[in-house]
Design a protein around this motif. Structure first.
Motif, PDB file in Angstrom:
ATOM      1  N   MET A   1       0.832  -1.201   0.000  1.00  0.00           N
ATOM      2  CA  MET A   1       0.000   0.000   0.000  1.00  0.00           C
ATOM      3  C   MET A   1       0.869   1.255   0.000  1.00  0.00           C
ATOM      4  SD  MET A   1      -3.045  -1.143   2.619  1.00  0.00           S
ATOM      5  CE  MET A   1      -3.926   0.405   2.673  1.00  0.00           C
ATOM      6  N   THR A   2       0.369   2.334  -0.599  1.00  0.00           N
ATOM      7  CA  THR A   2       1.135   3.582  -0.711  1.00  0.00           C
ATOM      8  C   THR A   2       0.731   4.560   0.393  1.00  0.00           C
ATOM      9  OG1 THR A   2      -0.558   4.604  -2.075  1.00  0.00           O
ATOM     10  CG2 THR A   2       1.155   3.327  -3.223  1.00  0.00           C
ATOM     11  N   TRP A   3       1.476   5.687   0.432  1.00  0.00           N
ATOM     12  CA  TRP A   3       1.105   6.764   1.370  1.00  0.00           C
ATOM     13  C   TRP A   3      -0.354   7.153   1.157  1.00  0.00           C
ATOM     14  CZ3 TRP A   3      -0.848  11.569   0.160  1.00  0.00           C
ATOM     15  CH2 TRP A   3      -0.979  12.459   1.220  1.00  0.00           C
ATOM     16  N   ALA A   4      -0.745   7.312  -0.113  1.00  0.00           N
ATOM     17  CA  ALA A   4      -2.102   7.768  -0.420  1.00  0.00           C
ATOM     18  C   ALA A   4      -3.147   6.772   0.098  1.00  0.00           C
ATOM     19  CB  ALA A   4      -2.261   7.962  -1.927  1.00  0.00           C
ATOM     20  N   ASP A   5      -2.882   5.454  -0.046  1.00  0.00           N
ATOM     21  CA  ASP A   5      -3.837   4.438   0.427  1.00  0.00           C
ATOM     22  C   ASP A   5      -4.010   4.532   1.950  1.00  0.00           C
ATOM     23  OD1 ASP A   5      -4.092   3.430  -2.145  1.00  0.00           O
ATOM     24  OD2 ASP A   5      -2.355   2.099  -1.891  1.00  0.00           O
ATOM     25  N   TYR A   6      -2.865   4.565   2.649  1.00  0.00           N
ATOM     26  CA  TYR A   6      -2.942   4.628   4.118  1.00  0.00           C
ATOM     27  C   TYR A   6      -3.588   5.932   4.581  1.00  0.00           C
ATOM     28  CZ  TYR A   6      -0.047   0.451   4.838  1.00  0.00           C
ATOM     29  OH  TYR A   6       0.429  -0.830   4.876  1.00  0.00           O
ATOM     30  N   HIS A   7      -3.245   7.030   3.886  1.00  0.00           N
ATOM     31  CA  HIS A   7      -3.791   8.326   4.297  1.00  0.00           C
ATOM     32  C   HIS A   7      -5.312   8.341   4.112  1.00  0.00           C
ATOM     33  CE1 HIS A   7      -4.473  12.692   4.434  1.00  0.00           C
ATOM     34  NE2 HIS A   7      -3.428  12.686   5.224  1.00  0.00           N
ATOM     35  N   THR A   8      -5.774   7.781   3.011  1.00  0.00           N
ATOM     36  CA  THR A   8      -7.221   7.723   2.758  1.00  0.00           C
ATOM     37  C   THR A   8      -7.912   6.896   3.852  1.00  0.00           C
ATOM     38  OG1 THR A   8      -6.799   7.856   0.399  1.00  0.00           O
ATOM     39  CG2 THR A   8      -8.964   7.032   1.041  1.00  0.00           C
ATOM     40  N   GLN A   9      -7.275   5.776   4.207  1.00  0.00           N
ATOM     41  CA  GLN A   9      -7.824   4.924   5.276  1.00  0.00           C
ATOM     42  C   GLN A   9      -7.917   5.721   6.601  1.00  0.00           C
ATOM     43  OE1 GLN A   9      -5.369   1.541   6.709  1.00  0.00           O
ATOM     44  NE2 GLN A   9      -6.724   0.305   5.437  1.00  0.00           N
ATOM     45  N   SER A  10      -6.854   6.451   6.886  1.00  0.00           N
ATOM     46  CA  SER A  10      -6.814   7.237   8.121  1.00  0.00           C
ATOM     47  C   SER A  10      -7.904   8.313   8.126  1.00  0.00           C
ATOM     48  CB  SER A  10      -5.430   7.883   8.266  1.00  0.00           C
ATOM     49  OG  SER A  10      -5.403   8.710   9.390  1.00  0.00           O
ATOM     50  N   GLU A  11      -8.091   8.961   6.984  1.00  0.00           N
ATOM     51  CA  GLU A  11      -9.134   9.996   6.887  1.00  0.00           C
ATOM     52  C   GLU A  11     -10.508   9.419   7.233  1.00  0.00           C
ATOM     53  OE1 GLU A  11      -8.182  13.085   3.294  1.00  0.00           O
ATOM     54  OE2 GLU A  11      -8.418  10.998   2.752  1.00  0.00           O
ATOM     55  N   ARG A  12     -10.780   8.229   6.716  1.00  0.00           N
ATOM     56  CA  ARG A  12     -12.103   7.607   6.944  1.00  0.00           C
ATOM     57  C   ARG A  12     -12.302   7.295   8.429  1.00  0.00           C
ATOM     58  NH1 ARG A  12     -11.478   3.797   2.109  1.00  0.00           N
ATOM     59  NH2 ARG A  12     -12.072   5.141   0.379  1.00  0.00           N
ATOM     60  N   PHE A  13     -11.261   6.683   9.053  1.00  0.00           N
ATOM     61  CA  PHE A  13     -11.371   6.363  10.485  1.00  0.00           C
ATOM     62  C   PHE A  13     -11.548   7.647  11.308  1.00  0.00           C
ATOM     63  CE2 PHE A  13      -8.912   2.287   9.543  1.00  0.00           C
ATOM     64  CZ  PHE A  13     -10.016   1.457   9.735  1.00  0.00           C
ATOM     65  N   ALA A  14     -10.785   8.701  10.958  1.00  0.00           N
ATOM     66  CA  ALA A  14     -10.863   9.952  11.728  1.00  0.00           C
ATOM     67  C   ALA A  14     -12.248  10.594  11.591  1.00  0.00           C
ATOM     68  CB  ALA A  14      -9.781  10.916  11.257  1.00  0.00           C
ATOM     69  N   ALA A  15     -12.811  10.538  10.370  1.00  0.00           N
ATOM     70  CA  ALA A  15     -14.148  11.117  10.164  1.00  0.00           C
ATOM     71  C   ALA A  15     -15.187  10.336  10.988  1.00  0.00           C
ATOM     72  CB  ALA A  15     -14.506  11.082   8.684  1.00  0.00           C
ATOM     73  N   ASP A  16     -15.060   9.000  11.009  1.00  0.00           N
ATOM     74  CA  ASP A  16     -15.986   8.181  11.819  1.00  0.00           C
ATOM     75  C   ASP A  16     -15.806   8.469  13.312  1.00  0.00           C
ATOM     76  OD1 ASP A  16     -16.963   7.053   9.530  1.00  0.00           O
ATOM     77  OD2 ASP A  16     -15.817   5.176   9.693  1.00  0.00           O
ATOM     78  N   ALA A  17     -14.559   8.706  13.702  1.00  0.00           N
ATOM     79  CA  ALA A  17     -14.295   8.999  15.112  1.00  0.00           C
ATOM     80  C   ALA A  17     -14.961  10.315  15.512  1.00  0.00           C
ATOM     81  CB  ALA A  17     -12.783   9.079  15.351  1.00  0.00           C
ATOM     82  N   GLU A  18     -14.884  11.316  14.648  1.00  0.00           N
ATOM     83  CA  GLU A  18     -15.528  12.606  14.937  1.00  0.00           C
ATOM     84  C   GLU A  18     -17.031  12.430  15.085  1.00  0.00           C
ATOM     85  OE1 GLU A  18     -14.668  15.803  12.230  1.00  0.00           O
ATOM     86  OE2 GLU A  18     -12.520  15.542  12.578  1.00  0.00           O
ATOM     87  N   LEU A  19     -17.586  11.618  14.211  1.00  0.00           N
ATOM     88  CA  LEU A  19     -19.028  11.347  14.279  1.00  0.00           C
ATOM     89  C   LEU A  19     -19.384  10.683  15.610  1.00  0.00           C
ATOM     90  CD1 LEU A  19     -21.549  11.590  12.465  1.00  0.00           C
ATOM     91  CD2 LEU A  19     -21.120   9.253  11.701  1.00  0.00           C
ATOM     92  N   ALA A  20     -18.549   9.742  16.022  1.00  0.00           N
ATOM     93  CA  ALA A  20     -18.786   9.047  17.296  1.00  0.00           C
ATOM     94  C   ALA A  20     -18.714  10.030  18.467  1.00  0.00           C
ATOM     95  CB  ALA A  20     -17.768   7.919  17.468  1.00  0.00           C
ATOM     96  N   VAL A  21     -17.777  10.994  18.389  1.00  0.00           N
ATOM     97  CA  VAL A  21     -17.679  12.007  19.458  1.00  0.00           C
ATOM     98  C   VAL A  21     -18.987  12.785  19.535  1.00  0.00           C
ATOM     99  CG1 VAL A  21     -16.543  14.165  20.153  1.00  0.00           C
ATOM    100  CG2 VAL A  21     -15.167  12.250  19.328  1.00  0.00           C
ATOM    101  N   ARG A  22     -19.496  13.191  18.366  1.00  0.00           N
ATOM    102  CA  ARG A  22     -20.738  13.980  18.339  1.00  0.00           C
ATOM    103  C   ARG A  22     -21.914  13.172  18.884  1.00  0.00           C
ATOM    104  NH1 ARG A  22     -19.780  15.259  12.800  1.00  0.00           N
ATOM    105  NH2 ARG A  22     -18.127  16.801  12.723  1.00  0.00           N
ATOM    106  N   GLN A  23     -21.856  11.845  18.702  1.00  0.00           N
ATOM    107  CA  GLN A  23     -22.947  10.987  19.201  1.00  0.00           C
ATOM    108  C   GLN A  23     -22.746  10.606  20.660  1.00  0.00           C
ATOM    109  OE1 GLN A  23     -22.529   7.904  16.287  1.00  0.00           O
ATOM    110  NE2 GLN A  23     -24.000   8.811  14.860  1.00  0.00           N
ATOM    111  N   GLY A  24     -21.634  11.052  21.247  1.00  0.00           N
ATOM    112  CA  GLY A  24     -21.368  10.747  22.646  1.00  0.00           C
ATOM    113  C   GLY A  24     -20.798   9.355  22.860  1.00  0.00           C
ATOM    114  N   ALA A  25     -20.424   8.661  21.782  1.00  0.00           N
ATOM    115  CA  ALA A  25     -19.858   7.305  21.888  1.00  0.00           C
ATOM    116  C   ALA A  25     -18.341   7.422  22.067  1.00  0.00           C
ATOM    117  CB  ALA A  25     -20.208   6.494  20.641  1.00  0.00           C
ATOM    118  N   ILE A  26     -17.934   7.788  23.276  1.00  0.00           N
ATOM    119  CA  ILE A  26     -16.534   8.132  23.515  1.00  0.00           C
ATOM    120  C   ILE A  26     -15.604   6.928  23.318  1.00  0.00           C
ATOM    121  CG2 ILE A  26     -14.902   9.043  25.231  1.00  0.00           C
ATOM    122  CD1 ILE A  26     -16.946  11.070  24.032  1.00  0.00           C
TER     123      ILE A  26
END
Lengths: 377, 85
Positions: A1-26
């Motif tokens: 996998m390349t930098w771009a692949d890993y970075h895209t994966q990280s972006e998705r996890f981070a966006a889901d994490a932000e959503l979880a914070v907003r939902q109170g799912a710490i």
């Protein structure tokens, strides 16, 4: 996998994490931030280190994600690893140092054994005479006093105390809102202010809730004063007297460009707020807003408006005929300024024995009536 | 086009570029620095943008960037490129 692949994966996890914070799912958010951090660390490992800017952005991103996952040892390890190289661009070095500082501050607070209200405010002074970790004592003492005055005023606003014109805050306010100063490492001259939780037995529940909001409200007030002193500030501070006082206190904090060039205020534990930067231009914007708010000449006998520069030597705001004496540019010429009764003490108090700029109306019989006063240095 | 986002200590930065921008690094991307106001006329939006540009250019900034202000009341979006001096 390349930098771009890993970075895209990280972006998705981070966006889901932000959503979880907003939902109170710490717990879920922490797990997702951990996955995002791991993916970002892989991206970092795959990157060509000659791509300096991408390297800096990715390194900061990896450390920030480990921090948000609550894994301080891992975050610190990566930050130190990359700070130990010469590969990072200056902005990334500064941001990594800031993240380390945030983590150290969290750890210091945990070990302090004193309970604090939510939020903390980092104040950093840069430029001019300021060097890394060092600054003229009188300048820093003045900035600390000005920040303390802003904390007290914010506490008074939040508990809906009448606008105070003279004297220090009441003992009750000083007990409710007790700011602590922490040293903060690195870059420019910095200090951190937190508010100690007041003793519960002395509080009404509503007051306790309000004091919890002092730091965040203070940041909102400074941001509105700096960014949009005419409109946004009115939303945060509807009371006109309080608003004028906050504008003047924020103007006091801002640099003139002589002693120092920039003052930055920011929360260091929040995750979604950017720093508020006060520059010499901030003073001009606040002056413009204050002039629009101030009343027209109070006396029909006013002949002209003048601006005086000098040193503020005396201050008697409690007298019916308040007296402000300045040294004029032509020598030791005391000038009395009248009608300073509306001037609040915590705004002008720190200016005694310092250079000031006074805007005054001059009456036909030669009296100077105060319109505005601000620090000249 | 929005190309990528990356975390900072204070949230996330977004990176933008033209549609043909390569996606394998961020070397040529612009960092997007944007805010909005629901008050004020066009001149207030312009004043806010000037301040934003001034802030974006201070110190060790991650440049180039695109500073922008969305004026909801003025129904105006102002954008300006901020490049390293």
């Amino acid at each position: 996998m390349t930098w771009a692949d890993y970075h895209t994966q990280s972006e998705r996890f981070a966006a889901d994490a932000e959503l979880a914070v907003r939902q109170g799912a710490i717990e879920r958010s922490i797990a997702l931030y951990r996955l995002a951090a791991q993916a970002q660390a892989h991206a970092l490992a795959e990157l060509d280190v000659t791509k300096t800017r991408t390297l800096g952005i990715t390194a900061v991103s990896a450390v920030a994600l480990w921090y948000k996952a609550g894994d301080y040892p891992q975050a610190q390890r990566i930050a130190h690893q990359w700070l130990g190289t010469d590969l990072l661009p200056p902005f990334a070095v500064e941001q990594l140092q800031g993240l380390l500082q945030t983590m150290w501050s969290d750890l210091v607070r945990e070990h302090a054994g004193v309970k604090f209200t939510g939020g903390e405010v980092l104040v950093s002074v840069k430029g001019g005479e300021i060097v890394t970790g060092g600054a003229p004592l009188d300048l820093i003492v003045r900035k600390v006093e000005e920040v303390r005055a802003l904390f007290y005023r914010t506490a008074e606003l939040l508990i809906r105390a009448p606008h105070r014109k003279h004297g220090p805050p009441t003992a009750e306010i000083q007990e409710l809102c007790r700011p602590w100063l922490f040293q903060a490492a690195l870059g420019s001259y910095q200090f951190v202010v937190r508010v100690q939780q007041p003793a519960q037995m002395n509080l009404l529940p509503n007051e306790a809730l309000q004091i919890e909001k002092v730091a965040t409200t203070l940041l909102q007030i400074i941001k509105a004063s700096a960014d949009d002193p005419e409109d946004a500030l009115a939303e945060v501070v509807p009371d006109t007297e309080y608003r004028a006082t906050f504008l003047k206190l924020t103007r006091n904090l801002a640099p003139t460009g002589k002693g120092f060039g920039q003052l930055e205020v920011k929360p260091i534990s929040a995750t979604d707020t950017r720093p508020i930067i006060l520059l010499p231009g901030s003073r001009e914007a606040i002056n413009h807003a204050l002039k629009k708010q101030s009343t027209p000449p109070p006396d029909p006998s006013v002949r002209e408006e003048v601006q005086l520069r000098g040193v503020l030597r005396a201050l008697h705001l409690d007298q019916d005929w308040p007296e402000i004496t300045i040294d004029s540019s032509t020598g030791q010429k005391p000038i009395r300024i009248y009608e300073a009764g509306e001037t609040v003490e915590d705004v002008v108090g720190p200016m005694v024995n310092r250079g000031v700029i006074i805007d005054a109306f001059v009456t036909r019989d030669g009296r100077n009536l105060l319109r505005d006063i601000q620090a000249a240095e | 086009m929005a190309i990528r986002r990356a975390e900072t200590g204070t949230g996330a930065d977004y990176y933008i570029g033209p549609p043909d921008q390569p996606l394998d690094d961020l070397e040529g991307c612009l960092r997007l620095e944007v805010s909005g106001t629901d008050r004020g006329t066009a001149s207030a939006v312009a004043r806010r943008l000037r301040k934003k540009i001034e802030q974006a250019a201070v110190g060790n900034s991650n440049l180039p960037a695109m500073a922008g202000v969305v004026g909801f009341y003025a129904q105006l979006i102002m954008l300006q490129l901020v490049e390293a001096p």
